[in-house]
Design an enzyme around this catalytic site. Structure first.
Site, PDB file in Angstrom:
ATOM      1  N   ASN A   9      88.977  59.505   7.163  1.00 44.99           N
ATOM      2  CA  ASN A   9      88.340  60.801   6.920  1.00 44.99           C
ATOM      3  C   ASN A   9      86.900  60.681   7.388  1.00 44.99           C
ATOM      4  OD1 ASN A   9      87.334  63.210   5.988  1.00 44.99           O
ATOM      5  ND2 ASN A   9      87.426  62.661   3.820  1.00 44.99           N
ATOM      6  N   LYS A  11      84.733  62.940   7.684  1.00 47.77           N
ATOM      7  CA  LYS A  11      83.849  63.915   7.023  1.00 47.77           C
ATOM      8  C   LYS A  11      82.927  64.563   8.067  1.00 47.77           C
ATOM      9  CE  LYS A  11      84.120  61.005   2.965  1.00 47.77           C
ATOM     10  NZ  LYS A  11      83.677  60.767   1.618  1.00 47.77           N
ATOM     11  N   HIS A  95      90.353  67.790  -0.857  1.00 45.03           N
ATOM     12  CA  HIS A  95      89.466  66.628  -1.019  1.00 45.03           C
ATOM     13  C   HIS A  95      88.456  66.931  -2.120  1.00 45.03           C
ATOM     14  CE1 HIS A  95      86.432  63.586  -0.192  1.00 45.03           C
ATOM     15  NE2 HIS A  95      87.379  62.917   0.437  1.00 45.03           N
ATOM     16  N   GLU A  97      85.413  66.504  -2.320  1.00 48.37           N
ATOM     17  CA  GLU A  97      84.166  67.138  -1.861  1.00 48.37           C
ATOM     18  C   GLU A  97      84.377  68.635  -1.653  1.00 48.37           C
ATOM     19  OE1 GLU A  97      83.547  64.381   1.346  1.00 48.37           O
ATOM     20  OE2 GLU A  97      83.180  62.808  -0.146  1.00 48.37           O
ATOM     21  N   GLU A 167      92.763  59.854  -5.066  1.00 51.63           N
ATOM     22  CA  GLU A 167      91.392  59.418  -4.830  1.00 51.63           C
ATOM     23  C   GLU A 167      90.554  59.636  -6.093  1.00 51.63           C
ATOM     24  OE1 GLU A 167      90.349  59.508  -0.417  1.00 51.63           O
ATOM     25  OE2 GLU A 167      90.036  61.535  -1.137  1.00 51.63           O
ATOM     26  N   GLY A 173      83.050  56.819  -1.964  1.00 55.17           N
ATOM     27  CA  GLY A 173      81.709  56.611  -1.424  1.00 55.17           C
ATOM     28  C   GLY A 173      80.787  55.827  -2.344  1.00 55.17           C
ATOM     29  N   SER A 213      86.592  53.980  -1.530  1.00 52.09           N
ATOM     30  CA  SER A 213      85.948  52.708  -1.178  1.00 52.09           C
ATOM     31  C   SER A 213      86.940  51.638  -0.708  1.00 52.09           C
ATOM     32  CB  SER A 213      85.090  52.193  -2.337  1.00 52.09           C
ATOM     33  OG  SER A 213      84.036  53.104  -2.605  1.00 52.09           O
TER      34      SER A 213
END
Ligand code: PEP
Length: 251
Positions: A9, A11, A95, A97, A167, A173, A213
Site C-alpha cells: 500500500n 498510500k 483502510h 486511514e 490491520e 505505521g 508494521s
C-alpha cells in the site's frame, strides 16, 4: 489451496517517475509460485504501472479507493469502471486511514465492496481495532462487527473476489507489530465467522492478510501462522529490496 498475497500500500507516496522506478525494481525481482504480489497505487500511477507490468500472473495492480456510484457528479472521485479501464484488478477498501480521516463507515464501505465486485474487480477489505478497544478486550467483537457490516451483505459466490486485511490500527505505521499469536487469534476468528455464515469451503478459500508494521525481519513468523495468508504492507512496500524480501518470506 488459498492464494497467498503480499500487497503493498503505497498510500500518498512517490511522484509518477519515482513510482515507475519502484514498480520496475519490484517487477524485475524474482517471484514465487502461489504468492501473488499486489501493488496498491496512487490513482495517478495506475495506468502507467499497469502498462509497465503488463499481463503478469504474479503481479496485479490495486487502487486505494473508489466510489460506489458508477459515474456522476462526484468531483475528485474515481469509479470502479475507471479503475478497471486502466488495468487494475483490485481495490483496497476501508483502510483505517480512510475510516479515520475521511470518515468512511462500514455502511459506506459495504456499498463500495458491492460495487467493486459487481464491476468485476476484487476488494481488499481492511478491518482492525484501535488500541483502547484492544486494551478493553473488545477487539474480536469490534472486528466481527466490521466484517459483518462491511461484507456479510455479499453472496457466497462474491466471496471469491474478497480478500480480507486485518490491520490493527495501533500497528499501522507505528513500528509495533501484532505478535504472531495475536494475528493468528484474530485471523482464526475471522475465518470462523465466514465459515458460520457461508460454510467451511468459502472460509477456507478466503485469503486473510495481516497488516501493521510488516517488515522483512518479522514477515516470516507472521506468515507461518496457519490462518495468515500474507500481508498488506505500507511503509516497507516503498523500498523494492525490502518488499521483495517480504515476498520471499514464504519461501
Ligand atoms: C497499511 O498502510 O496498510 C500498513 C499496514 O502500513 P505499515 O505497514 O506502514 O504499518
Amino acid at each position: 489451496m488459498r492464494q497467498f498475497i503480499v500487497a503493498g500500500n503505497w498510500k500518498m507516496n512517490t511522484n509518477y517517475a519515482e513510482g515507475l522506478k519502484l514498480a520496475e525494481d519490484i517487477a524485475s525481482g524474482s517471484m514465487i509460485d502461489n504468492v501473488l504480489v499486489v501493488l496498491g497505487l496512487p490513482a495517478t500511477h495506475l495506468m502507467g504501472i499497469s502498462q509497465l507490468i503488463g499481463k503478469s500472473a504474479s503481479i496485479k495492480i490495486a487502487a486505494q479507493n473508489c466510489h460506489y456510484e458508477k459515474n456522476g457528479a462526484y468531483t475528485g472521485e474515481i469509479s470502479v469502471d475507471m479503475v478497471k479501464s486502466v488495468g487494475a484488478e483490485y481495490v483496497i477498501l476501508g483502510h483505517s486511514e480512510r475510516r479515520e480521516y475521511f470518515k468512511e463507515n462500514d455502511e459506506l464501505i459495504a456499498k463500495k465492496v458491492k460495487s467493486v465486485i459487481e464491476g468485476g474487480l476484487n476488494a481488499i477489505y481492511c478491518c482492525g481495532e484501535k488500541l483502547p478497544v484492544r486494551e478493553a478486550g473488545n477487539h474480536i467483537k469490534l472486528v466481527a462487527k466490521q466484517i459483518k457490516q462491511g461484507l456479510f451483505h455479499l453472496d457466497a459466490s462474491d466471496f471469491k473476489k474478497v480478500v480480507i486485511a486485518y490491520e490493527p490500527v495501533w500497528a499501522i505505521g507505528t513500528g509495533v507489530t501484532a505478535s504472531p499469536v495475536q494475528a493468528q487469534e484474530m485471523h482464526y476468528e475471522i475465518r470462523q465467522m465466514i465459515a458460520k455464515k457461508y460454510g467451511t469451503e468459502v472460509a477456507q478459500q478466503t485469503s486473510i492478510l495481516y497488516g501493521g508494521s510488516v517488515k522483512p525481519d518479522n514477515a516470516k513468523e507472521l506468515f507461518m501462522q496457519s490462518d495468515v495468508d500474507g500481508g498488506l504492507v505500507g511503509g516497507a512496500s516503498l523500498e523494492a529490496n525490502g518488499f521483495l524480501k517480504i515476498v520471499h518470506s514464504f519461501s
